[in-house]
Design a protein around this motif. Structure first.
Motif, short mmCIF file in Angstrom:
data_model
loop_
_atom_site.label_atom_id
_atom_site.label_comp_id
_atom_site.label_asym_id
_atom_site.label_seq_id
_atom_site.Cartn_x
_atom_site.Cartn_y
_atom_site.Cartn_z
N LEU A 155 55.92 10.84 18.39
CA LEU A 155 57.09 11.73 18.45
C LEU A 155 56.83 13.01 17.65
CD1 LEU A 155 60.04 9.20 18.15
CD2 LEU A 155 59.52 10.63 20.11
N ASP A 156 56.18 12.89 16.50
CA ASP A 156 55.85 14.06 15.68
C ASP A 156 54.99 15.05 16.47
OD1 ASP A 156 57.26 13.29 13.50
OD2 ASP A 156 55.54 12.57 12.34
N LEU A 157 54.00 14.53 17.20
CA LEU A 157 53.13 15.39 17.99
C LEU A 157 53.91 16.08 19.12
CD1 LEU A 157 49.95 13.13 18.26
CD2 LEU A 157 50.20 15.24 16.93
N GLU A 232 71.62 19.58 22.75
CA GLU A 232 72.12 18.80 21.62
C GLU A 232 71.14 18.87 20.46
OE1 GLU A 232 72.60 14.12 20.27
OE2 GLU A 232 71.99 14.63 22.32
N ASN A 233 71.63 19.23 19.28
CA ASN A 233 70.78 19.29 18.10
C ASN A 233 70.79 17.91 17.42
OD1 ASN A 233 69.42 19.72 15.75
ND2 ASN A 233 70.67 21.43 15.04
N PHE A 234 69.77 17.11 17.73
CA PHE A 234 69.70 15.75 17.19
C PHE A 234 68.74 15.66 16.01
CE2 PHE A 234 66.85 16.09 20.89
CZ PHE A 234 65.62 15.83 20.31
N ALA A 235 68.32 16.83 15.48
CA ALA A 235 67.30 16.84 14.43
C ALA A 235 67.73 16.07 13.19
CB ALA A 235 66.94 18.28 14.07
N ILE A 289 62.76 8.99 21.94
CA ILE A 289 61.67 9.18 22.90
C ILE A 289 62.24 9.79 24.18
CG2 ILE A 289 60.07 7.97 24.44
CD1 ILE A 289 59.53 6.04 22.09
N ASN A 290 63.36 9.25 24.65
CA ASN A 290 64.00 9.77 25.88
C ASN A 290 64.50 11.19 25.69
OD1 ASN A 290 63.59 7.37 27.26
ND2 ASN A 290 65.55 6.49 26.66
N LYS A 291 65.10 11.48 24.53
CA LYS A 291 65.61 12.82 24.26
C LYS A 291 64.48 13.85 24.24
CE LYS A 291 69.69 11.50 21.51
NZ LYS A 291 70.75 12.18 22.30
#
Length: 303
Positions: A155-157, A232-235, A289-291
């Motif tokens: 996810l980071d990559l 959406e800001n999910f950070a 992962i989906n987002k």
């Protein structure tokens, strides 16, 4: 197993309504445990062998004893004797000869004798019991730590690639410029702090150091980019639900209370490591992962 759970089911009546219903119920059970489920089917040994050679990786093999012109013991002998793999196997039959069937290796095999009028329901319950046992084996601290590290690194990559592409997107330049200024200001502040730490020549300060553009910077940049894209800001939630969990597994000590229950000590609080916690981890990882995959697709679709 990781976040995926793969099954191959060998049954000569696999396309009949009762077995199609069984497959859906087994799939639903695993999805409710927040796994990505893939179930292959085969009607005989030859079809099984062909599909197995194509995939090679299954978490569970389910097979009937009688398969038209072939038999389930051929499936088992192929896996154990030829492939030398100890994949969990569920071996069932209405035939009383099941228990006396000769096999190359009987380890990690569940034998189930079909009996009674409602044997499809009994078969489903028994298969789900075996699945739950395989999940339980997966839910130990070492395996979960490895899975979390791998998935969060992936996810980071992906996040870094999204940030890199969007920071150089000419159509977003007007909005990106202030974000870049903030990022450079943060990096400069960190660099200044690093210089001052190095100047003091204290070993303990240097050993605690991180890369300039660290995970926090990436998450901040991703959040800003999501707002620019009007997504959406999910950070912030990602930081709490994924990065914090990763850090718990990476750096927190796993302890046990007086009742023998395992927990992490995080900021003075006890976070219990059990099947519900593992289920939440799978749910949250799959969610992000989906987002992130959705954001990637939107970026790629823009010419």
């Amino acid at each position: 197993m990781k976040l995926n759970y793969k099954i191959i089911w060998v049954e000569d009546k696999i396309d009949t309504r009762p077995f199609l219903s069984l497959i859906e119920n087994v799939k639903s059970h695993l999805e409710n445990e927040f796994f990505n489920v893939h179930i292959d089917t085969a009607e005989d040994f030859d079809e099984f062998k062909e599909k197995y050679e194509d995939s090679q990786t299954y978490d569970l093999i389910i097979t009937d004893l009688n398969l038209n012109e072939s038999h389930g013991n051929e499936v088992i002998d192929f896996i154990r004797d030829e492939k030398h793999i100890l994949t969990e196997i569920f071996f069932y039959s209405a035939n009383s000869e099941l228990s006396t069937t000769k096999l190359a290796n009987s380890s990690r095999i569940t034998f189930y004798q079909l009996d009674g009028q409602d044997y499809h329901k009994e078969l489903q319950n028994s298969i789900i019991e075996v699945i739950n046992l395989t999940i339980a084996k997966f839910q130990n601290i070492v395996t979960m730590r490895g899975m979390i590290m791998q998935e969060t690194s992936s996810l980071d990559l992906k996040m870094e690639e999204i940030v890199r592409k969007q920071l150089s997107n000419p159509y977003l330049e007007e909005h990106i410029t202030p974000l870049l200024n903030t990022i450079f200001d943060n990096i400069f502040a960190n660099a200044k702090e690093k210089y001052e730490r190095a100047e003091k020549r204290k070993v303990k300060d240097i050993l605690r150091d991180n890369v300039l553009f660290n995970s926090s910077q990436k998450i901040f940049a991703l959040g800003a980019i999501l707002e620019i894209m009007k997504e959406e800001n999910f950070a912030s939630k990602y930081n709490d639900e994924v990065i914090l969990i990763r850090n718990q597994f990476a750096h927190s000590e796993l302890k046990k209370n007086e009742q023998g229950k395992e927990f992490f000590k995080v900021k003075g609080e006890e976070v219990y490591f059990d099947k519900d916690f593992c289920k939440k981890i799978r749910r949250d990882l799959n969610n992000y992962i989906n987002k992130i995959n959705t954001i990637e697709k939107k970026i790629k679709s823009v010419k």
